[in-house]
Design an enzyme around this catalytic site. Structure first.
Site: not given
Ligand SMILES: Nc1ncnc2c1ncn2[C@@H]1O[C@H](COP(=O)(O)OP(=O)(O)OP(=O)(O)O)[C@@H](O)[C@H]1O
Length: 660
Positions: A434, A510, A512, A514
């Site tokens: 990403e 990541d 997180d 997203d």
């Protein structure tokens, strides 16, 4: 429907040794009583490892009991200052009571030890009908007897001994109810005792067995003043070594300014075999690690680097041949004994070492002696180089047969793909990363021989309801499909995976929300349009950590450490451990990675990319669960499902990970 009551009194809290009796398999191997005896032997060996004992005597008695005696310091018999119970009683009756916790602070009774949890002999005690401990210490002989883990005869002085005599003898009557077979695994016991003798040069280990049928009583004894070298020769028996066995010892010195602690290090013996199966054994603080782990990976790295340097230095590489670490290490027979201050094992049976630091430690301390030996034994070095080159050539021949297609001839590989050198599906990997900045770190962190990187810049389309023909309208999907070399297909199609260019395809996003979203979009793509890649086990999800804990160095006894946690729960576990180690709050700092881009290449390599230390989950559809999985995807990714999606997520959202 059952009418069974479920109320407040249905919840049971197990006290003392009850949890061990209730679930013995969590604490020991239950096929035979050998592992509970090993716990006792390990303690005697820890005394020897500290230099306090030089013999260990094990006796199997006619009634099936086993005694283990050492001439170490003797378990303390006085009252524990806080608990007000004799210490020897405490260590046999309470889980997590032990003298091996305070190593890092330098205050402990043991610097190095295989024991670390303070659990071992309490388990032995809980699972035995009777257990007697006799301690010689400070001119007196004491004895305490337990039955089923409870005190049967309290600690009492039973005689005197010479002031200089000391030691512990533990006799165990295993309780047959807890084990599938009541018989001791003699070969395993012999192997273990022999290994202890080898790893503790100079320590004598005896095993006595009673007469059995026609057989006379037997005593075996092991003593290897020359340590690992003679042991490896013994192991290899009929095998033909290609080069003489080489042995070395290398530890961190007292005034070293490395990241490791004084005394940490390795001793090892190794050789190369031209044919036949190769024997290898590894140990950490004298505990056998049959499943290997990071210490073996460190030795492999050191051997590979040294042999590669030798090959380059002597210009031995034929054109077109590239030697990889397996080519060098596949034919190595070795015994490796590692000493680390704070070993982390997989579970209480300690079959595998998992500390990331151990890889670096072993690679660092063993490199020099191997290089030196190769340079002093050039003939042996050339023979090893020859073996490695032959292995590489054999590998390259077999790869040709299953060689990947370099592009399909129609599509050109995407410009942003950083490809790897290997064409062997068994080892090459593609990381779908990403973002550009993380892609940059990943490029620096990768092993360019086997790892390819495809950074994903734009947003990946939700392809759940996209028709196959329109998929390539999305740039990212087009690039992914071309890079992996497989055309999209549905679940019922005959599938052509012959163009597949990587054995492992790992999603790296990541840690997180997203990142999770991108992960789901990519999983949707593979589930819907490349289901065979999942079915054949090619799709993986990398698991970068969310937290880093930096523990400060405190003097020589406490080197600085970096610990990583995947999530809050793991972080809590680490903090709890630091607390039991006595690390003060002010001595560490917790940071949260905002994204992959924040990790430097070394961190990314250690935690997420290096095959020996990373965490990578294989994506699988549960057996028979295809329909259910489809159902979940429809809810998560289908159009017009927003309302039911919200309801489902609220109810089930925390279970999603279980389906990966
Ligand atoms: N033979 C021995 N000589 C001296 N001390 C011993 C001996 N056996 C046990 N002890 C003491 O008893 C403690 C508890 O032993 P136990 O086997 O329960 O746990 P451990 O060895 O600390 O850790 P693990 O659970 O990893 O084996 C040890 O830490 C040590 O202090």
């Amino acid at each position: 429907m059952s009418q069974a009551q479920y109320n407040e009194s249905s919840v049971t809290v197990l006290k003392g040794l009850e949890p061990v009796k209730e679930r013995p398999g969590m604490y020991t191997r239950t096929d035979s009583p050998t592992h509970i005896i090993q716990e006792v032997i390990d303690n005697a060996a820890d005394e020897a490892l500290g230099g306090f004992a030089d013999h260990i005597d094990v006796t199997i008695h006619t009634d099936g009991s086993v005694s283990v005696a050492d001439n170490g310091r003797g378990i303390p018999v006085g009252l524990h200052p806080l608990e007000q119970v004799p210490v020897v009683e405490l260590v046999f009756t309470q889980l997590h009571a032990g003298g091996k916790f305070n190593k890092k602070s330098g205050n402990g009774a043991y610097a190095f030890s295989g024991g670390l949890h303070g659990v071992g002999v309490s388990v032995t005690n809980a699972l035995s009908t009777r257990l007697e401990v006799t301690v010689k210490r400070e001119g007196k002989i004491h004895r305490i007897v337990f039955a089923g883990g409870d005190v049967l005869e309290p600690l009492a002085e039973i005689g005197k001994c010479a002031q200089k005599d000391s030691g512990t003898e533990v006799r165990v009557w295993p309780d047959g109810r807890y084990f599938e077979s009541p018989h001791h695994q003699l070969p395993e016991l012999e192997r273990l005792l022999r290994a202890k003798a080898v790893l503790l040069p100079g320590v004598r280990v005896h095993l006595s067995r009673p007469a059995k049928g026609e057989e006379a009583p037997q005593t075996q004894s092991w003593h290897y003043p020359h340590g690992l070298k003679s042991y490896l020769l013994n192991l290899l028996e009929n095998a033909q070594e290609a080069v003489p066995v080489f042995a070395a010892e290398s530890h961190i010195g007292a005034d070293s300014d490395s990241d490791f602690s004084p005394g940490e290090g390795v001793s090892f013996a190794l050789t190369w075999l031209e044919e036949g199966s190769v024997a290898s054994e590894s140990y950490v603080n004298l505990i056998p690690t049959p499943l290997g782990g990071t210490h073996e990976a460190g030795l492999k790295q050191a051997v590979f680097n040294a042999v590669s340097n030798f090959i380059n230095h002597h210009n031995l590489l034929p054109r077109g041949v590239k030697v990889q670490s397996d080519d060098v290490f596949n034919r190595v027979a070795f015994v490796l004994s590692t000493r680390v201050l704070d070993p982390q094992f997989q579970g209480q049976t300690k079959d595998k070492l998992t500390n990331r630091d151990a890889l670096k430690l072993v690679a660092a301390v063993s490199g020099d002696p191997i290089e030196l030996w190769l340079n002093q034994n050039v003939d042996a070095g050339k023979k090893i180089a020859d073996l490695a080159i032959k292995q590489a050539q054999a590998r390259m021949r077999s790869v040709k047969k299953i060689e990947k297609k370099k592009g399909s001839g129609v599509a050109v590989l995407p410009g942003k793909l950083t490809d790897c050198e290997s064409e062997d599906l068994r080892e090459n990997e593609l990381f779908l990363v990403e973002g550009d900045s993380a892609g940059g770190s990943a490029k620096l962190a990768r092993d360019k021989a086997t790892q390819a990187i495809l950074p994903l810049r734009g947003k990946v389309l939700n392809s759940f309801e996209t028709h196959r023909d329109q998929l390539f309208g999305n740039n990212e999907i087009h690039d992914i499909a071309v890079a992996i070399g497989v055309d999209p297909h549905g679940s019922g199609d005959t599938v052509d995976l012959s163009g597949l260019r990587y054995g492992k395809i790992a999603i790296l996003s990541d840690a997180d929300v997203d990142g999770a979203h991108i992960q789901v979009l990519l999983l949707t793509l593979f589930f819907k349009h490349f289901p065979q890649l999942i079915a054949r086990g090619h799709i993986y999800v990398a698991q970068p950590p969310l937290f880093r804990v930096d523990v400060n160095a405190q003097g020589k006894s406490k080197p600085a450490r970096k610990l990583y946690a995947l999530d809050q729960q793991e972080l809590d576990g680490i903090l709890e451990r630091l607390q039991t180690e006595g690390v003060r709050d002010s001595a560490y700092a917790i940071s949260r990675f905002k994204g992959l881009g924040e990790m430097n290449p070394d961190q990314l390599k250690d935690t997420t990319m290096h095959p020996d230390t990373r965490r990578l989950l294989q994506v699988r559809i549960p057996a028979g669960g295809g329909e259910n999985t489809e159902h979940i995807f429809v809810k998560l990714m289908g159009k017009g499902e927003a309302a039911s999606r919200r309801a489902w997520m609220e109810a089930e959202g925390d279970k999603v990970e279980a389906d990966i």
